[in-house]
Design a protein around this motif. Structure first.
Motif, PDB file in Angstrom:
ATOM      1  N   PHE A 187       0.837  -1.207   0.000  1.00  0.00           N
ATOM      2  CA  PHE A 187       0.000   0.000   0.000  1.00  0.00           C
ATOM      3  C   PHE A 187       0.874   1.260   0.000  1.00  0.00           C
ATOM      4  CE2 PHE A 187      -2.428   3.244   2.357  1.00  0.00           C
ATOM      5  CZ  PHE A 187      -3.470   3.402   1.453  1.00  0.00           C
ATOM      6  N   ILE A 188       1.899   1.279   0.820  1.00  0.00           N
ATOM      7  CA  ILE A 188       2.806   2.434   0.865  1.00  0.00           C
ATOM      8  C   ILE A 188       3.526   2.594  -0.468  1.00  0.00           C
ATOM      9  CG2 ILE A 188       4.890   3.343   1.961  1.00  0.00           C
ATOM     10  CD1 ILE A 188       3.919   1.978   4.554  1.00  0.00           C
ATOM     11  N   GLU A 189       3.960   1.490  -1.034  1.00  0.00           N
ATOM     12  CA  GLU A 189       4.633   1.522  -2.338  1.00  0.00           C
ATOM     13  C   GLU A 189       3.701   2.081  -3.415  1.00  0.00           C
ATOM     14  OE1 GLU A 189       7.711   1.006  -4.908  1.00  0.00           O
ATOM     15  OE2 GLU A 189       7.819   0.398  -2.813  1.00  0.00           O
ATOM     16  N   THR A 190       2.460   1.642  -3.402  1.00  0.00           N
ATOM     17  CA  THR A 190       1.481   2.123  -4.385  1.00  0.00           C
ATOM     18  C   THR A 190       1.211   3.610  -4.196  1.00  0.00           C
ATOM     19  OG1 THR A 190       0.479  -0.080  -4.381  1.00  0.00           O
ATOM     20  CG2 THR A 190      -0.801   1.697  -5.353  1.00  0.00           C
ATOM     21  N   LEU A 191       1.094   4.064  -2.961  1.00  0.00           N
ATOM     22  CA  LEU A 191       0.863   5.494  -2.716  1.00  0.00           C
ATOM     23  C   LEU A 191       2.048   6.336  -3.187  1.00  0.00           C
ATOM     24  CD1 LEU A 191      -0.877   5.749   0.762  1.00  0.00           C
ATOM     25  CD2 LEU A 191      -1.832   6.215  -1.485  1.00  0.00           C
ATOM     26  N   LEU A 192       3.259   5.877  -2.925  1.00  0.00           N
ATOM     27  CA  LEU A 192       4.438   6.605  -3.405  1.00  0.00           C
ATOM     28  C   LEU A 192       4.430   6.723  -4.923  1.00  0.00           C
ATOM     29  CD1 LEU A 192       7.248   5.138  -1.120  1.00  0.00           C
ATOM     30  CD2 LEU A 192       6.394   7.482  -1.109  1.00  0.00           C
ATOM     31  N   LEU A 193       4.081   5.642  -5.589  1.00  0.00           N
ATOM     32  CA  LEU A 193       4.045   5.671  -7.049  1.00  0.00           C
ATOM     33  C   LEU A 193       2.918   6.562  -7.571  1.00  0.00           C
ATOM     34  CD1 LEU A 193       4.819   1.948  -7.850  1.00  0.00           C
ATOM     35  CD2 LEU A 193       6.191   3.916  -8.448  1.00  0.00           C
TER      36      LEU A 193
ATOM     37  N   VAL B 230      13.721   2.676  -3.616  1.00  0.00           N
ATOM     38  CA  VAL B 230      14.544   2.313  -2.455  1.00  0.00           C
ATOM     39  C   VAL B 230      13.761   1.414  -1.508  1.00  0.00           C
ATOM     40  CG1 VAL B 230      15.679   3.260  -0.402  1.00  0.00           C
ATOM     41  CG2 VAL B 230      16.017   4.341  -2.627  1.00  0.00           C
ATOM     42  N   LEU B 231      12.493   1.725  -1.284  1.00  0.00           N
ATOM     43  CA  LEU B 231      11.670   0.895  -0.406  1.00  0.00           C
ATOM     44  C   LEU B 231      11.498  -0.505  -0.983  1.00  0.00           C
ATOM     45  CD1 LEU B 231       9.828   0.680   2.109  1.00  0.00           C
ATOM     46  CD2 LEU B 231       7.948   1.399   0.621  1.00  0.00           C
ATOM     47  N   ALA B 232      11.239  -0.589  -2.274  1.00  0.00           N
ATOM     48  CA  ALA B 232      11.059  -1.900  -2.902  1.00  0.00           C
ATOM     49  C   ALA B 232      12.335  -2.724  -2.837  1.00  0.00           C
ATOM     50  CB  ALA B 232      10.610  -1.718  -4.353  1.00  0.00           C
ATOM     51  N   ILE B 233      13.468  -2.101  -3.078  1.00  0.00           N
ATOM     52  CA  ILE B 233      14.742  -2.824  -3.014  1.00  0.00           C
ATOM     53  C   ILE B 233      15.048  -3.248  -1.581  1.00  0.00           C
ATOM     54  CG2 ILE B 233      17.239  -2.551  -3.283  1.00  0.00           C
ATOM     55  CD1 ILE B 233      16.649  -0.907  -5.800  1.00  0.00           C
TER      56      ILE B 233
ATOM     57  N   TYR C 260       4.275  -2.415 -10.437  1.00  0.00           N
ATOM     58  CA  TYR C 260       3.393  -1.411  -9.839  1.00  0.00           C
ATOM     59  C   TYR C 260       3.413  -0.119 -10.636  1.00  0.00           C
ATOM     60  CZ  TYR C 260       2.946  -4.311  -5.672  1.00  0.00           C
ATOM     61  OH  TYR C 260       2.685  -5.332  -4.814  1.00  0.00           O
ATOM     62  N   ALA C 261       4.579   0.256 -11.136  1.00  0.00           N
ATOM     63  CA  ALA C 261       4.678   1.480 -11.936  1.00  0.00           C
ATOM     64  C   ALA C 261       3.845   1.368 -13.208  1.00  0.00           C
ATOM     65  CB  ALA C 261       6.139   1.768 -12.276  1.00  0.00           C
ATOM     66  N   THR C 262       3.848   0.202 -13.831  1.00  0.00           N
ATOM     67  CA  THR C 262       3.037  -0.005 -15.024  1.00  0.00           C
ATOM     68  C   THR C 262       1.555   0.117 -14.700  1.00  0.00           C
ATOM     69  OG1 THR C 262       4.725  -1.481 -15.893  1.00  0.00           O
ATOM     70  CG2 THR C 262       2.548  -1.619 -16.884  1.00  0.00           C
ATOM     71  N   LEU C 263       1.140  -0.503 -13.622  1.00  0.00           N
ATOM     72  CA  LEU C 263      -0.262  -0.436 -13.226  1.00  0.00           C
ATOM     73  C   LEU C 263      -0.680   0.993 -12.883  1.00  0.00           C
ATOM     74  CD1 LEU C 263      -2.918  -1.908 -12.417  1.00  0.00           C
ATOM     75  CD2 LEU C 263      -1.957  -2.080 -10.129  1.00  0.00           C
ATOM     76  N   VAL C 264       0.135   1.678 -12.123  1.00  0.00           N
ATOM     77  CA  VAL C 264      -0.194   3.041 -11.701  1.00  0.00           C
ATOM     78  C   VAL C 264      -0.236   3.996 -12.885  1.00  0.00           C
ATOM     79  CG1 VAL C 264       0.709   5.014 -10.405  1.00  0.00           C
ATOM     80  CG2 VAL C 264       0.555   2.790  -9.326  1.00  0.00           C
ATOM     81  N   THR C 265       0.714   3.886 -13.808  1.00  0.00           N
ATOM     82  CA  THR C 265       0.702   4.788 -14.960  1.00  0.00           C
ATOM     83  C   THR C 265      -0.485   4.501 -15.868  1.00  0.00           C
ATOM     84  OG1 THR C 265       2.248   3.338 -16.104  1.00  0.00           O
ATOM     85  CG2 THR C 265       3.167   5.261 -14.988  1.00  0.00           C
ATOM     86  N   PHE C 266      -0.887   3.249 -15.976  1.00  0.00           N
ATOM     87  CA  PHE C 266      -2.079   2.932 -16.763  1.00  0.00           C
ATOM     88  C   PHE C 266      -3.321   3.564 -16.140  1.00  0.00           C
ATOM     89  CE2 PHE C 266      -5.718   0.044 -17.426  1.00  0.00           C
ATOM     90  CZ  PHE C 266      -5.892   0.252 -18.789  1.00  0.00           C
TER      91      PHE C 266
END
Length: 101
Positions: free
Chosen positions: A4-10, A56-59, A74-80
């Motif tokens: 969830f945090i990763e998705t919000l950052l993206l 950095v969080l994902a790594i 996640y970046a692909t999903l968020v940009t779509f």
């Protein structure tokens, strides 16, 4: 919770980067005021910092290989999803406009 945090950052990172473009800023801001150079750089740098924090969080959480793979997924999903929002309902992003005048 990390996902969830990763998705919000993206989401916030890519949204701020897209708002740094005059076309998308005009779509979201109905007043059609031009984006000042200072605000453009604030949006752009904030967006890149959030994306970097997401990488950095994902790594850190999943390791370098899986972290990059998950981050790109996640970046692909968020940009779509962001492109759909900007195409059909750009006023949904108006709450993110900082420094309203």
């Amino acid at each position: 919770m990390i996902i969830f945090i990763e998705t919000l950052l993206l989401v916030f990172g890519f949204t701020l980067i897209s708002l740094s473009l005059a076309r998308h800023y005009g779509q979201v801001n109905k007043k059609r005021k031009q984006l000042s150079t200072r605000l453009l750089w604030v949006y752009r740098l904030s967006g890149y910092v959030l994306l970097l924090a997401g990488v950095v969080l994902a790594i850190y959480v999943w390791g370098i290989i899986l972290g990059l793979v998950y981050w790109l997924a996640y970046a692909t999903l968020v940009t779509f999803l962001l492109s759909l929002i900007l195409a059909f309902k750009p006023n949904y992003l108006s709450f993110l406009l900082l420094f309203k005048r």
